[in-house]
Motif scaffolding. Structure first.
Motif, mmCIF file in Angstrom:
data_model
loop_
_atom_site.group_PDB
_atom_site.id
_atom_site.type_symbol
_atom_site.label_atom_id
_atom_site.label_comp_id
_atom_site.label_asym_id
_atom_site.label_seq_id
_atom_site.Cartn_x
_atom_site.Cartn_y
_atom_site.Cartn_z
ATOM 1 N N SER A 205 -9.509 -0.639 7.675
ATOM 2 C CA SER A 205 -10.681 0.222 7.352
ATOM 3 C C SER A 205 -11.931 -0.711 6.689
ATOM 4 O O SER A 205 -13.002 -0.583 6.840
ATOM 5 C CB SER A 205 -10.382 0.919 6.171
ATOM 6 N N TYR B 152 -9.659 9.625 6.670
ATOM 7 C CA TYR B 152 -9.372 10.924 5.702
ATOM 8 C C TYR B 152 -7.815 10.945 5.981
ATOM 9 O O TYR B 152 -6.982 10.912 7.052
ATOM 10 C CB TYR B 152 -10.225 11.928 6.355
ATOM 11 N N HIS B 153 -7.326 11.784 4.826
ATOM 12 C CA HIS B 153 -5.971 11.988 4.851
ATOM 13 C C HIS B 153 -5.676 13.352 5.452
ATOM 14 O O HIS B 153 -5.518 14.181 5.054
ATOM 15 C CB HIS B 153 -5.633 12.175 3.321
ATOM 16 N N CYS C 170 1.029 -1.215 0.148
ATOM 17 C CA CYS C 170 0.036 0.060 0.034
ATOM 18 C C CYS C 170 0.807 1.299 0.053
ATOM 19 O O CYS C 170 1.959 1.048 0.397
ATOM 20 C CB CYS C 170 -1.047 0.069 1.411
ATOM 21 N N ASP D 237 -13.497 4.612 7.034
ATOM 22 C CA ASP D 237 -12.609 5.136 5.864
ATOM 23 C C ASP D 237 -11.662 6.216 6.560
ATOM 24 O O ASP D 237 -12.340 7.299 7.069
ATOM 25 C CB ASP D 237 -13.295 5.589 4.690
ATOM 26 N N ARG E 176 -6.285 -1.256 3.537
ATOM 27 C CA ARG E 176 -6.336 -0.044 4.027
ATOM 28 C C ARG E 176 -6.441 0.198 5.333
ATOM 29 O O ARG E 176 -7.254 -0.461 6.285
ATOM 30 C CB ARG E 176 -7.289 1.028 3.240
ATOM 31 N N ILE F 113 -0.850 6.025 7.889
ATOM 32 C CA ILE F 113 -2.113 5.590 7.168
ATOM 33 C C ILE F 113 -1.601 4.610 5.905
ATOM 34 O O ILE F 113 -0.856 5.161 5.145
ATOM 35 C CB ILE F 113 -2.890 6.856 6.645
ATOM 36 N N HIS F 114 -2.183 3.774 5.803
ATOM 37 C CA HIS F 114 -2.114 2.583 4.538
ATOM 38 C C HIS F 114 -3.251 2.984 3.468
ATOM 39 O O HIS F 114 -4.437 2.919 3.896
ATOM 40 C CB HIS F 114 -2.350 1.371 4.870
ATOM 41 N N ASN F 115 -2.917 3.243 2.246
ATOM 42 C CA ASN F 115 -3.876 3.609 1.497
ATOM 43 C C ASN F 115 -3.615 3.168 0.112
ATOM 44 O O ASN F 115 -2.501 2.901 -0.351
ATOM 45 C CB ASN F 115 -4.155 5.122 1.267
ATOM 46 N N VAL F 116 -4.557 2.984 -0.944
ATOM 47 C CA VAL F 116 -4.285 2.399 -2.330
ATOM 48 C C VAL F 116 -3.539 1.290 -2.057
ATOM 49 O O VAL F 116 -2.322 1.046 -2.402
ATOM 50 C CB VAL F 116 -3.615 3.529 -3.057
ATOM 51 N N CYS F 117 -3.984 0.272 -1.832
ATOM 52 C CA CYS F 117 -3.406 -1.131 -1.547
ATOM 53 C C CYS F 117 -3.474 -2.202 -2.899
ATOM 54 O O CYS F 117 -4.853 -1.930 -3.607
ATOM 55 C CB CYS F 117 -4.103 -2.047 -0.443
#
Length: 365
Positions: free
Chosen positions: A257, A265-266, A210, A263, A238, A227-231
């Protein structure tokens, strides 16, 4: 704003500080000095920022931000820096973080570009540090080479600095992005650089399944929350993950998540000073998918809604005071952003706006 203070955030007195972070009387000029005693700022520390002082970013224009320090009790304010010390008319301030000893601030900005920076053809931010009185600017990151190799819309994203516990280094996000057809490619991972300046940045071992973004230091242990995002499907999830300061390929998952339905937020989470939990911004079915402030209780491993915002408004940043009695959050209404103060030392808690200019956000203690 509806408010129900989470058990994880029960006010407790503490002398330790929280320094989350994602947005002196004068702006400084590039410079520096020898390392201070205690190993806590990588350069001569400025005056210690009092624990009751709030930092935030105010947009003077679309491309010019200033960093402001506000005494919450008196309401008195001063400009820490207006980012004009390089002879410019000012710059955007992407993000900033306060050191653990509350004497220096790390920022990510286009401030102070060199000829080498300009020659890359890219507008890439640098990480700087400065004293809390706005003096002693020190550039920490070098010029980053343009490695586009013909890739469309190639860009380098540098931002979201966070100090290590001893103040000897600054962790930040380094990302490379480009377009392939209509798809955005690339990703962002944490890097680290010496707070003394002049060092060579290095990558930090993390999951590669991610993007790993928005570092936030546990003030008690020095561990880093990301934060882990776009995995990559099937390889990562996430959510919120805790890493040892030096990094790891096997971080501790705090919040999934997908499983939790929250979810993230950044925006940088804000830790309680005793490390027992943190505040973060997210959305869920319980919030009708609107952004709300959540509190994560580290001992229970649970996240609880602290506050939800009125209809057609959006929470964009949150910070909790070192003594855990005050929460400052950024609320966006009709594209205008202002800071609100939740005083949770009172029952019931009180909520009031503390700015009204429509351009103030990114709070941090």
């Amino acid at each position: 704003m509806a408010f129900a203070f989470a058990a994880a955030c029960t006010p407790t007195a503490s002398s330790e500080s929280s320094s989350s972070g994602g947005d002196g009387a004068s702006s400084g000029s590039p410079g520096g000095a020898s390392s201070s005693s205690g190993g806590s700022s990588g350069a001569s520390g400025g005056p210690e920022l009092p624990a009751g002082t709030l930092l935030y970013v105010r947009a003077e224009t679309k491309d010019h931000d200033i960093l402001v320090a506000r005494d919450l009790e008196s309401g008195d304010e001063r400009v820490v820096t207006d980012l004009t010390g390089d002879g410019s008319s000012g710059w955007n301030l992407d993000s900033y973080a306060l050191s653990a000893d509350r004497r220096r601030i790390a920022i990510a900005s286009l401030y102070g570009p060199t000829k080498d920076d300009t020659a890359t053809g890219l507008a890439t931010r640098a990480i700087w540090s400065l004293a809390t009185d706005g003096t002693d600017f020190r550039r920490l990151t070098p010029t980053f080479a343009n490695k586009s190799g013909g890739r469309s819309s190639y860009q380098i994203d540098v931002g979201k600095p966070m100090w290590t516990a001893d103040g000897s280094s600054v962790v930040y996000g380094f990302g490379e992005y480009w377009m392939e057809g209509s798809s955005l490619k690339g990703g962002s991972f944490p890097w680290v650089v010496s707070a003394a300046g002049g060092g060579t940045p290095a990558g930090i071992p993390t999951s590669t399944a991610c993007t790993v973004i928005y570092p936030s230091r546990n003030p008690k242990t020095g561990d880093m929350l990301y934060i882990h995002n776009v995995c990559i499907p099937g390889q990562g999830e996430r959510g919120l993950y805790l890493y040892p300061e030096a990094g790891s390929k096997s971080p501790q998952q705090l919040l999934d998540s997908s499983a939790s339905g929250i979810d993230i937020y950044h925006a940088s989470p804000s830790w309680l000073a005793d490390g027992s939990g943190f505040l973060f911004i997210g959305s869920s079915a319980e919030t009708n998918q609107d952004l709300a402030i959540f509190a994560y209780d580290a001992s229970a491993g649970t996240a609880t809604i602290v506050a939800t915002s009125p209809a057609d408004t959006y929470v964009r940043g949150v910070a909790i005071s070192p003594d855990a009695t005050k929460i400052v959050y950024c609320l966006e209404t009709d594209s205008k952003r202002d800071l609100h103060l939740l005083d949770v030392s009172k029952a019931p808690a009180t909520d009031k706006a503390i700015t009204s200019d429509g351009t103030s956000c990114h709070p941090s203690f």
